[in-house]
Structure formats: structure tokens, C-alpha cells
Design a protein around this motif. Structure first.
Motif, short mmCIF file in Angstrom:
data_model
loop_
_atom_site.label_atom_id
_atom_site.label_comp_id
_atom_site.label_asym_id
_atom_site.label_seq_id
_atom_site.Cartn_x
_atom_site.Cartn_y
_atom_site.Cartn_z
N GLY A 179 0.85 -1.18 0.00
CA GLY A 179 0.00 0.00 0.00
C GLY A 179 0.88 1.23 0.00
O GLY A 179 1.80 1.34 0.81
N ILE A 180 0.66 2.13 -0.94
CA ILE A 180 1.38 3.41 -0.96
C ILE A 180 0.34 4.50 -0.74
O ILE A 180 -0.57 4.66 -1.54
CB ILE A 180 2.13 3.63 -2.29
CG1 ILE A 180 3.16 2.51 -2.52
CG2 ILE A 180 2.82 5.00 -2.30
CD1 ILE A 180 3.97 2.67 -3.80
N THR A 181 0.46 5.20 0.39
CA THR A 181 -0.55 6.19 0.75
C THR A 181 0.01 7.61 0.63
O THR A 181 1.18 7.80 0.25
CB THR A 181 -1.08 5.94 2.18
OG1 THR A 181 -0.01 6.12 3.12
CG2 THR A 181 -1.63 4.52 2.31
N HIS A 211 0.90 -7.10 -5.00
CA HIS A 211 -0.46 -6.59 -5.17
C HIS A 211 -0.47 -5.15 -4.65
O HIS A 211 -0.40 -4.92 -3.44
CB HIS A 211 -1.46 -7.45 -4.39
CG HIS A 211 -1.53 -8.86 -4.91
ND1 HIS A 211 -2.60 -9.31 -5.66
CD2 HIS A 211 -0.66 -9.90 -4.81
CE1 HIS A 211 -2.39 -10.57 -5.99
NE2 HIS A 211 -1.22 -10.95 -5.49
N LEU A 212 -0.52 -4.20 -5.56
CA LEU A 212 -0.36 -2.79 -5.21
C LEU A 212 -1.69 -2.06 -5.08
O LEU A 212 -2.57 -2.17 -5.94
CB LEU A 212 0.48 -2.08 -6.28
CG LEU A 212 0.59 -0.56 -6.15
CD1 LEU A 212 1.36 -0.17 -4.89
CD2 LEU A 212 1.25 0.03 -7.40
N ILE A 213 -1.80 -1.29 -3.99
CA ILE A 213 -2.90 -0.33 -3.83
C ILE A 213 -2.24 1.04 -3.73
O ILE A 213 -1.58 1.34 -2.73
CB ILE A 213 -3.74 -0.60 -2.58
CG1 ILE A 213 -4.13 -2.07 -2.48
CG2 ILE A 213 -4.99 0.29 -2.59
CD1 ILE A 213 -4.63 -2.47 -1.10
N THR A 232 2.59 -7.08 -10.02
CA THR A 232 1.84 -8.18 -10.63
C THR A 232 0.37 -7.81 -10.80
O THR A 232 -0.23 -8.08 -11.83
CB THR A 232 1.95 -9.44 -9.75
OG1 THR A 232 3.31 -9.61 -9.33
CG2 THR A 232 1.51 -10.68 -10.52
N HIS A 233 -0.20 -7.19 -9.75
CA HIS A 233 -1.60 -6.79 -9.78
C HIS A 233 -1.75 -5.40 -9.17
O HIS A 233 -1.03 -5.04 -8.24
CB HIS A 233 -2.48 -7.79 -9.00
CG HIS A 233 -2.39 -9.19 -9.51
ND1 HIS A 233 -3.06 -9.63 -10.62
CD2 HIS A 233 -1.68 -10.25 -9.04
CE1 HIS A 233 -2.79 -10.90 -10.83
NE2 HIS A 233 -1.95 -11.31 -9.89
N HIS A 234 -2.71 -4.64 -9.68
CA HIS A 234 -2.94 -3.28 -9.21
C HIS A 234 -4.42 -3.11 -8.91
O HIS A 234 -5.27 -3.60 -9.66
CB HIS A 234 -2.49 -2.28 -10.28
CG HIS A 234 -2.91 -0.88 -10.00
ND1 HIS A 234 -3.82 -0.22 -10.79
CD2 HIS A 234 -2.58 -0.02 -9.02
CE1 HIS A 234 -4.02 0.99 -10.32
NE2 HIS A 234 -3.28 1.15 -9.24
N TYR A 235 -4.74 -2.41 -7.82
CA TYR A 235 -6.14 -2.25 -7.38
C TYR A 235 -6.47 -0.79 -7.10
O TYR A 235 -5.62 -0.04 -6.60
CB TYR A 235 -6.41 -3.05 -6.10
CG TYR A 235 -6.05 -4.51 -6.19
CD1 TYR A 235 -7.02 -5.48 -6.45
CD2 TYR A 235 -4.73 -4.92 -6.02
CE1 TYR A 235 -6.69 -6.82 -6.54
CE2 TYR A 235 -4.39 -6.27 -6.11
CZ TYR A 235 -5.37 -7.21 -6.36
OH TYR A 235 -5.03 -8.53 -6.45
N ASP A 236 -7.70 -0.42 -7.37
CA ASP A 236 -8.21 0.89 -7.01
C ASP A 236 -8.50 0.90 -5.51
O ASP A 236 -9.05 -0.07 -4.98
CB ASP A 236 -9.49 1.20 -7.79
CG ASP A 236 -9.99 2.61 -7.54
OD1 ASP A 236 -10.59 2.84 -6.46
OD2 ASP A 236 -9.79 3.47 -8.41
N ASN A 247 -10.72 2.25 -3.84
CA ASN A 247 -12.15 2.21 -3.51
C ASN A 247 -12.81 0.88 -3.85
O ASN A 247 -14.01 0.71 -3.61
CB ASN A 247 -12.88 3.35 -4.24
CG ASN A 247 -12.39 4.71 -3.80
OD1 ASN A 247 -12.30 4.98 -2.61
ND2 ASN A 247 -12.04 5.56 -4.75
N ASN A 248 -12.04 -0.07 -4.36
CA ASN A 248 -12.60 -1.37 -4.75
C ASN A 248 -12.63 -2.31 -3.54
O ASN A 248 -11.80 -3.21 -3.40
CB ASN A 248 -11.78 -1.98 -5.89
CG ASN A 248 -12.39 -3.27 -6.40
OD1 ASN A 248 -13.51 -3.64 -6.02
ND2 ASN A 248 -11.67 -3.96 -7.27
N ILE A 249 -13.61 -2.11 -2.68
CA ILE A 249 -13.73 -2.92 -1.47
C ILE A 249 -14.11 -4.37 -1.80
O ILE A 249 -13.95 -5.26 -0.98
CB ILE A 249 -14.78 -2.29 -0.51
CG1 ILE A 249 -14.29 -0.91 -0.05
CG2 ILE A 249 -15.02 -3.16 0.71
CD1 ILE A 249 -13.01 -0.93 0.76
N ALA A 250 -14.58 -4.61 -3.02
CA ALA A 250 -14.95 -5.97 -3.42
C ALA A 250 -13.76 -6.74 -3.98
O ALA A 250 -13.90 -7.89 -4.39
CB ALA A 250 -16.06 -5.92 -4.47
N ALA A 251 -12.57 -6.13 -3.99
CA ALA A 251 -11.37 -6.80 -4.51
C ALA A 251 -11.01 -8.01 -3.66
O ALA A 251 -11.40 -8.11 -2.49
CB ALA A 251 -10.21 -5.82 -4.55
#
Length: 200
Positions: free
Chosen positions: A23-25, A48-50, A75-79, A81-85
Motif C-alpha cells: 500500500g502506498i498512501t 499486489h499494489l494499492i 503483478t496486480h494493481h487495485y483501485d 475504492n474497490n472494497i470488493a477486490a
């Protein structure tokens, strides 16, 4: 089978099996997160990056990196706000999570179980599933509220690793200071590296 060969294969497979959430905030020090991603990418570790919206703003102020360059390292990137990830569920198996840098707001959310985005929810999952969670705050000075939040997450089994580089390895440039902090993070994840000379 030769024991040395077996151990070598076991070690290689162990590295390949690692699955780490990053997680990068929106705190200052996004370069720490970028450097960690570069190293994990070289090691072929599944990431898995947020990357939060606030982090992308800091990215523009502090570095010359583009968001797409960061995403290309993972490898994978997520938004956020995507709580359903998948990361929001304890049934999705991961080895560990690092939030680097970790903003005071993110620290507060984790400390109180207030999971309003995917970074916070993924961190909550790590805590409840007893998986390793490393927070890298970069702020000075810190308030009594932040200190209490650090104590609360530490009591929950979280590793709080402030971005405080050492100088015993005689750094010659900023990258040496960044590598020292990232090396400490890798140490906490039990990942071998040669980013700095150890104390002798």
C-alpha cells in the motif's frame, strides 16, 4: 537427491510463493514504496499494489515517476475504492502487507478498525488473519495521538517501522538512505538483500 540441491530448490520455490500486498498512501516519502517495488520486481515476488489517490498527488510533487511506471513494476494493481477486490477477503491468501509510506490518517484507520478503503480493509484482514503487517510512517514530530495509534497497532501484532535511515553504513547519496529503510523492511519480511552494509 543431494541435500544442497533440495534446499536450493526449496529456497527458490519459497521466494516464488511469496505474495505481498503493498500500500502506498499519501504521506511524504513515496520513493520508499517505489524502491521496494523495484526490488520485489527484481526478485520476481508476486506483488499486489494499492496506490491511493493521495499517493498519486504526492508522486507528482516528490518524484519524476509516472503512475503507469509504478504499476508496471507490480503483478496486480487495485483501485483504493474497490472494497470488493480479492484483497478484502481473508480467504485470499497472502504472506504479508507493507504500507510504505503510511500516512497518519491510514495509521489512525488501522488503529481503530475504521476500514473505509481497500488499503485499510487489506490491513484489517492481515491483522485478523495473523499475517505480517508492516507500517512505515514518515512524519516528524509525532503527536501523542499518533503515538497511541502506533502503540495500539503494535499491540495487535503490527510492525511499526518508521522511515528513519541509519548512517553507520556511511551513505553517500539520497538513494543510500532510501535503500537503508527499504532494506529494513525487507529484513522484517525475511527477504535477503544487499541494499546496505550491515553493522559489524
Amino acid at each position: 537427491m543431494n541435500n544442497k540441491i533440495y534446499l536450493l530448490r526449496f529456497h527458490i520455490n519459497n521466494i516464488r510463493m511469496k505474495k505481498i500486498i503493498i500500500g502506498i498512501t499519501g504521506a511524504s516519502g513515496v520513493i520508499y514504496g517505489i524502491r521496494l517495488l523495484e526490488i520485489l520486481n527484481k526478485l520476481k515476488i508476486e506483488t499486489h499494489l494499492i496506490l491511493t489517490n493521495s499517493a498519486t498527488k504526492v508522486l507528482k510533487h516528490e518524484t519524476n515517476y509516472k503512475e503507469k511506471e509504478i504499476i508496471s513494476l507490480v503483478t496486480h494493481h487495485y483501485d483504493e475504492n474497490n472494497i470488493a477486490a480479492s484483497l478484502a477477503s481473508g480467504s485470499f491468501k497472502t504472506d504479508s502487507m507493507v504500507i510504505i509510506p503510511c500516512s497518519a490518517k491510514t495509521l489512525a484507520g488501522i488503529a481503530t478498525g475504521y476500514s473505509t478503503n481497500l488499503v485499510l480493509r487489506a490491513a484489517e484482514v492481515c491483522i485478523k488473519e495473523r499475517r505480517k503487517l508492516v507500517l512505515v510512517p514518515r512524519e516528524a514530530p509525532v503527536s501523542s495521538i499518533q503515538l497511541k495509534n502506533m502503540l495500539n497497532v503494535t499491540n495487535a501484532g503490527v510492525i511499526v517501522l518508521p522511515a528513519s535511515p541509519g548512517f553507520y553504513h556511511k551513505p553517500k547519496k539520497i538513494n543510500d538512505l532510501v535503500d537503508h529503510v527499504v532494506g529494513k523492511v525487507l529484513d522484517s519480511l525475511d527477504i535477503e538483500h544487499e541494499l546496505f552494509k550491515r553493522w559489524e
